[in-house]
Write a protein that holds these residues in place. Structure first.
Motif, PDB file in Angstrom:
ATOM      1  N   VAL A  50       0.838  -1.197   0.000  1.00  0.00           N
ATOM      2  CA  VAL A  50       0.000   0.000   0.000  1.00  0.00           C
ATOM      3  C   VAL A  50       0.877   1.253   0.000  1.00  0.00           C
ATOM      4  N   ALA A  51       1.920   1.244   0.865  1.00  0.00           N
ATOM      5  CA  ALA A  51       2.739   2.448   1.014  1.00  0.00           C
ATOM      6  C   ALA A  51       3.637   2.682  -0.196  1.00  0.00           C
ATOM      7  N   LEU A  52       4.263   1.621  -0.700  1.00  0.00           N
ATOM      8  CA  LEU A  52       5.282   1.818  -1.734  1.00  0.00           C
ATOM      9  C   LEU A  52       4.722   1.761  -3.147  1.00  0.00           C
ATOM     10  N   ILE A  53       3.575   1.102  -3.318  1.00  0.00           N
ATOM     11  CA  ILE A  53       3.021   0.957  -4.664  1.00  0.00           C
ATOM     12  C   ILE A  53       1.671   1.675  -4.773  1.00  0.00           C
ATOM     13  N   GLY A  54       0.794   1.427  -3.806  1.00  0.00           N
ATOM     14  CA  GLY A  54      -0.539   2.030  -3.864  1.00  0.00           C
ATOM     15  C   GLY A  54      -0.516   3.546  -3.773  1.00  0.00           C
ATOM     16  N   ILE A  59      -1.468   9.009  -6.102  1.00  0.00           N
ATOM     17  CA  ILE A  59      -1.035  10.383  -6.390  1.00  0.00           C
ATOM     18  C   ILE A  59      -0.980  10.581  -7.912  1.00  0.00           C
ATOM     19  N   ALA A  60      -0.462   9.575  -8.618  1.00  0.00           N
ATOM     20  CA  ALA A  60      -0.363   9.677 -10.072  1.00  0.00           C
ATOM     21  C   ALA A  60      -1.743   9.806 -10.709  1.00  0.00           C
ATOM     22  N   GLU A  61      -2.672   8.949 -10.265  1.00  0.00           N
ATOM     23  CA  GLU A  61      -4.016   8.981 -10.861  1.00  0.00           C
ATOM     24  C   GLU A  61      -4.718  10.321 -10.604  1.00  0.00           C
ATOM     25  N   LEU A  62      -4.644  10.766  -9.348  1.00  0.00           N
ATOM     26  CA  LEU A  62      -5.305  12.042  -9.031  1.00  0.00           C
ATOM     27  C   LEU A  62      -4.708  13.164  -9.870  1.00  0.00           C
ATOM     28  N   SER A  63      -3.380  13.148 -10.018  1.00  0.00           N
ATOM     29  CA  SER A  63      -2.750  14.268 -10.722  1.00  0.00           C
ATOM     30  C   SER A  63      -3.083  14.254 -12.208  1.00  0.00           C
ATOM     31  N   MET A  64      -3.157  13.050 -12.819  1.00  0.00           N
ATOM     32  CA  MET A  64      -3.503  13.052 -14.246  1.00  0.00           C
ATOM     33  C   MET A  64      -4.956  13.452 -14.445  1.00  0.00           C
ATOM     34  N   GLY A  65      -5.786  13.103 -13.477  1.00  0.00           N
ATOM     35  CA  GLY A  65      -7.189  13.498 -13.559  1.00  0.00           C
ATOM     36  C   GLY A  65      -7.335  15.006 -13.442  1.00  0.00           C
ATOM     37  N   ALA A 393       1.590   4.096 -14.138  1.00  0.00           N
ATOM     38  CA  ALA A 393       2.964   4.414 -13.730  1.00  0.00           C
ATOM     39  C   ALA A 393       3.812   4.797 -14.948  1.00  0.00           C
ATOM     40  N   LEU A 394       3.648   4.058 -16.046  1.00  0.00           N
ATOM     41  CA  LEU A 394       4.445   4.361 -17.239  1.00  0.00           C
ATOM     42  C   LEU A 394       4.030   5.698 -17.845  1.00  0.00           C
ATOM     43  N   PHE A 395       2.716   5.942 -17.839  1.00  0.00           N
ATOM     44  CA  PHE A 395       2.223   7.184 -18.438  1.00  0.00           C
ATOM     45  C   PHE A 395       2.710   8.400 -17.645  1.00  0.00           C
ATOM     46  N   VAL A 396       2.419   8.403 -16.340  1.00  0.00           N
ATOM     47  CA  VAL A 396       2.773   9.578 -15.534  1.00  0.00           C
ATOM     48  C   VAL A 396       4.285   9.637 -15.290  1.00  0.00           C
ATOM     49  N   GLY A 397       4.909   8.474 -15.061  1.00  0.00           N
ATOM     50  CA  GLY A 397       6.322   8.463 -14.718  1.00  0.00           C
ATOM     51  C   GLY A 397       7.244   8.708 -15.903  1.00  0.00           C
ATOM     52  N   TRP A 398       6.907   8.156 -17.059  1.00  0.00           N
ATOM     53  CA  TRP A 398       7.820   8.223 -18.203  1.00  0.00           C
ATOM     54  C   TRP A 398       7.307   9.041 -19.371  1.00  0.00           C
ATOM     55  N   THR A 419      11.323  11.353  -4.628  1.00  0.00           N
ATOM     56  CA  THR A 419      11.126   9.974  -4.171  1.00  0.00           C
ATOM     57  C   THR A 419       9.891   9.385  -4.832  1.00  0.00           C
ATOM     58  N   TRP A 420       8.827  10.181  -4.866  1.00  0.00           N
ATOM     59  CA  TRP A 420       7.588   9.715  -5.496  1.00  0.00           C
ATOM     60  C   TRP A 420       7.845   9.324  -6.960  1.00  0.00           C
ATOM     61  N   LEU A 421       8.518  10.217  -7.669  1.00  0.00           N
ATOM     62  CA  LEU A 421       8.742   9.960  -9.083  1.00  0.00           C
ATOM     63  C   LEU A 421       9.628   8.719  -9.276  1.00  0.00           C
TER      64      LEU A 421
END
Ligand code: PHE
Length: 443
Positions: A50-54, A59-65, A393-398, A419-421
């Motif tokens: 949950v902490a390291l992956i969820g 955060i990624a999903e909310l930000s792309m939304g 993860a690939l979309f937001v990260g890369w 760290t998040w990225l």
């Protein structure tokens, strides 16, 4: 152009996000999956997932939304390089999840009604197995309860973001938190409760060597948080720019995890106090627990309250799932919210019919040795959600530019943002891919 809807308050939005995460996953699914996978060690790996992956994924999903300010497809659009197909996948996926989720939610509602009216307690212990089997084999009843849950969901979604979803969660979520805490406090007073605590909190580290525990923990983390199907991207699209996105995400994962653990505290002490098998599987909530309620002092009331909790928690998640396809139609057509919500609700009901009938009229249909509902549930938790997660993860990260990514998540270029990225770019896709390959039997 009409003004796009927005959440009224930070607090209301956070409760809606927690409401989406907290559901059948925290009570029905968490308890039986933890039960089947050794308890404490499972919990440990679950919390790490949950902490390291969820959390990075939410955060990624909310930000792309928030950046897309539209539906799931808008969240995945940059310069139109095929990523929008992933948005459509999420819209379809969320609808399929809702279709079978509403069936189980319907079971919970049926049990609430039977417990509250006393019917559930009439025949006595030892009959719950056949009671449950008779109910789910009935050709009409499961559809009726599923339809009722979906109708309630449609009513909430029809009310819109502020007047429907936010208002509903603001009232219901604190109540549900109170109920689960009271149930846990009660359960801890039962004689023999200590063994339940031991099961949930004293790890037997030999289980760390079992790959199946990792697969189960990650699958549970995805399902329970509800990440990977653009639910958070959709909710995030209604977020005003001023809200602190990382704070909302952190509160959501904390709320979801604490809720699951407290629900475990409500369930396992009873399971052990009455000497039943914690690894009973999906029927734990519907067959094992009623037997326990019947024997507990005050159990008839506790039982009714428990099934109310289960149905209401399911409803707040169903609302978020329905909002995904509804937002897509609203974004692309001139149909009103109410008509869209009813139309989508009906469509989801039809898609869910085979899952509901898979224990009765469609009993002979088996997919990979499972009934229709369990096969779809396994495919969703072990494949669809993780695949969605990797793609996010690939979309937001890369794919999205680094500066845009950090900016739309509300992170400056500080250490936390970096760290998040990093997690999003490396650990998240690699760990999820490994688990995915394992569950496909390829690694
Ligand atoms: N998180 C919800 C639960 O725990 C289920 C869910 C799955 C919601 C996927 C949204 C998306 O019950």
């Amino acid at each position: 152009m009409t003004q796009r809807e927005e959440w009224r308050s930070h607090h209301g939005f956070t409760l809606a996000a927690i409401g989406s995460a907290v559901g059948l996953g925290n009570i029905w699914r968490f308890s039986y999956v933890a039960g089947e996978n050794g308890g404490a060690v499972f919990l440990l790996i679950y919390v790490a997932s949950v902490a390291l992956i969820g959390l990075p994924l939410i955060i990624a999903e909310l930000s792309m939304g928030r950046r897309g300010r539209g539906d799931a497809v808008a969240a995945f659009s940059t310069d139109g390089r095929g990523w929008t197909a992933v948005g459509w996948l999420c819209i379809g996926g969320a609808s399929v999840i809702l279709s079978y989720y509403s069936v189980i939610a319907g079971w919970a509602l049926k049990y609430f009604s039977a417990a509250a009216t006393g019917v559930l307690w009439q025949d006595g212990a030892g009959t719950y197995g056949s009671y449950f089997e008779r109910f789910i084999a009935n050709p009409v009843e499961p559809l009726l309860w599923q339809g009722l849950m979906l109708a309630a969901t449609v009513l909430v979604v029809s009310g819109g973001i502020q007047g429907g979803i936010e208002l509903f969660n603001r009232w219901l979520m604190p109540l549900l938190a109170l109920i689960v805490v009271v149930l846990a406090a009660y359960s801890l007073t039962l004689e023999g409760a200590g063994r339940g605590l031991h099961f949930l909190f004293a790890p037997d580290f030999s289980a760390l060597a079992q790959p199946k525990v990792y697969v189960a923990a990650l699958g549970q983390a995805f399902f329970s948080l509800g990440v990977g199907m653009a639910v958070f991207a959709t909710y995030g699209s209604y977020m005003p720019p001023g809200f602190s996105l990382p704070a909302c995400a952190a509160l959501t994962v904390t709320g979801d995890t604490v809720f699951a653990v407290v629900a475990g505290l409500a369930i396992f002490p009873g399971v052990f106090a009455f000497g039943v098998d914690p690894a009973a599987g999906p029927e734990l909530a519907f067959i094992t627990l009623p037997q326990i309620f019947l024997k507990m002092p005050g159990g008839l009331v506790i039982g009714a309250v428990f099934f109310f909790l289960l149905s209401a928690a399911a409803l707040t998640s169903m609302v978020s799932l329905l909002e995904v396809p509804v937002a897509a139609v609203l974004h692309r057509t001139r149909l009103g919210r109410r008509r869209t919500a009813w139309g989508m609700g009906l469509l989801v009901f039809l898609i869910g019919m085979p899952s509901a009938l898979g224990f009765g009229p469609l009993k002979h249909v088996s997919i990979a040795g499972k009934d229709i509902l369990s096969a779809i549930d396994a495919a969703v938790s072990n494949l669809l959600l993780p695949i969605g997660g990797i793609l996010v993860a690939l979309f937001v990260g890369w794919h999205v530019k680094r500066a845009t990514t950090l900016d739309s998540a509300g992170f400056a270029t500080n250490r936390l943002g970096r760290t998040w990225l990093w997690l999003l770019r490396t650990l998240v896709p690699l760990a999820v891919l490994l688990v995915l390959l394992h569950s496909l039997g390829l690694a």
